[in-house]
Design an enzyme around this catalytic site. Sequence first.
Site: not given
Lengths: 257, 257
Positions: A43, A64, A179
């Site tokens: 990815d 995607k 994150m």
Amino acid sequence: MATDDTQPADGTVYLVGSGPGDPELLTLKAKRLLEDADIVLHDKLPGPKIIDMLPDDGCIDVGKRAHGDRTPQWEINERLVELAREGKSVVRLKGGDSFVFGRGGEEATYLAEHGVPFEVVPAVTSAVAAPAVAGIPVTHRDHASSVSFVTGHEDPTKPESAVDWGALAATGGTIVVLMGVTRLPLYTEALREAGMDPDTPVALVERATWPGQQVATGTLETIVEARDEVDISPPAVTVIGGVAGTRESVVEFLRND
Amino acid sequence: MATDDTQPADGTVYLVGSGPGDPELLTLKAKRLLEDADIVLHDKLPGPKIIDMLPDDGCIDVGKRAHGDRTPQWEINERLVELAREGKSVVRLKGGDSFVFGRGGEEATYLAEHGVPFEVVPAVTSAVAAPAVAGIPVTHRDHASSVSFVTGHEDPTKPESAVDWGALAATGGTIVVLMGVTRLPLYTEALREAGMDPDTPVALVERATWPGQQVATGTLETIVEARDEVDISPPAVTVIGGVAGTRESVVEFLRND
């Protein structure tokens, strides 16, 4: 091809981490496997420099899909099994390390359940590397005798949150949040409510080892303001604890930036 | 040469981690720096295969001294400064990652205090890699949303112990103990006393990615017996938590061993 077939596959799947993003922080083994693989599933998380190194053919971007959706994990799992059953040498490339919040464990279980031989290729995790390249050691004799990694994806104000911020604060060790840019106000507040000193140093490291690396520093009380001033955006790593304060004393001689 | 001289050095020190021990798990950058360095300071922790790769000249083993003592940290620090002031390109090579229980933070601070430019080269930490090559992800959606690293060097029965095992247990996440073979009975008991389920899976991985890798598995209650049966010796990593139980379901197809 049915994926519930339990006949062992001829191919092998390599669960490979790409490290934080600098192509020189790939391991020798990752580089060799990427060169030798029949096919690479990736990815965007390995970062632009590593993605650009991959050959145009023999690569599938599973990050995607049409309409901006991400390929669901079950579909990636099935794809890995199918390709291995075709006898292919398959690299599943992840940003950071596949086994640190990378869903590599789920992929390993699925592959084993479907008779697919696999190998795990550990990598430099961003949880250690992002602080390091900003001059921050996640452990230090004077500051922290443990370090905990957690993701900032969950909303700490929801009762079903699996992350116990109070317990993490009580360890007295460094806390590294992956994150965790968007929910920074929520978990810094959760830590203060759990009794952590509001003057505890905090650092944010954005795009560590990527082009455009940025660092913001502050305290548990001021870091949200610092984030907005420096304009820190994802992907970034948050380091909370005394170690985050060491950057200031070394940064003049640090040659990573 | 006095090391309190604050004139900037001409040389550079590279704080380089060697990863868990498999030479293929060196990063491309570590390999390049080892090849280009004027001098490499190392101890035995990078493991026999990586030590054997180092050139005979241009290498100093700072792990050993006469009479079996280790070189004290202050002496290593001073040596790094002296060599950099001679204009040399110096690699300080550590097992695992320099900034995860590797004293790299102390070296960085000393170098900066003495005007020596330095670069940190992150590596594959054994805390992630040792479980990984045994088929154990340190985080997993079904088992652990955080992971804590700690050393087993300290005696948890001493009041001055800096490690709060109760708080680590309360996080609900995976606990990875580095250098924790000898004190295994002490901290597994501390965790049980803190209320951790005695049936919690535990795995020990000895010499991960080295020749002679060994794994022992059990629970918080049985792992000391398993350690003795398999004859696990240092260096080894302990993994405590639900994730340690996943090895069993994948090991048949795991090709790392």
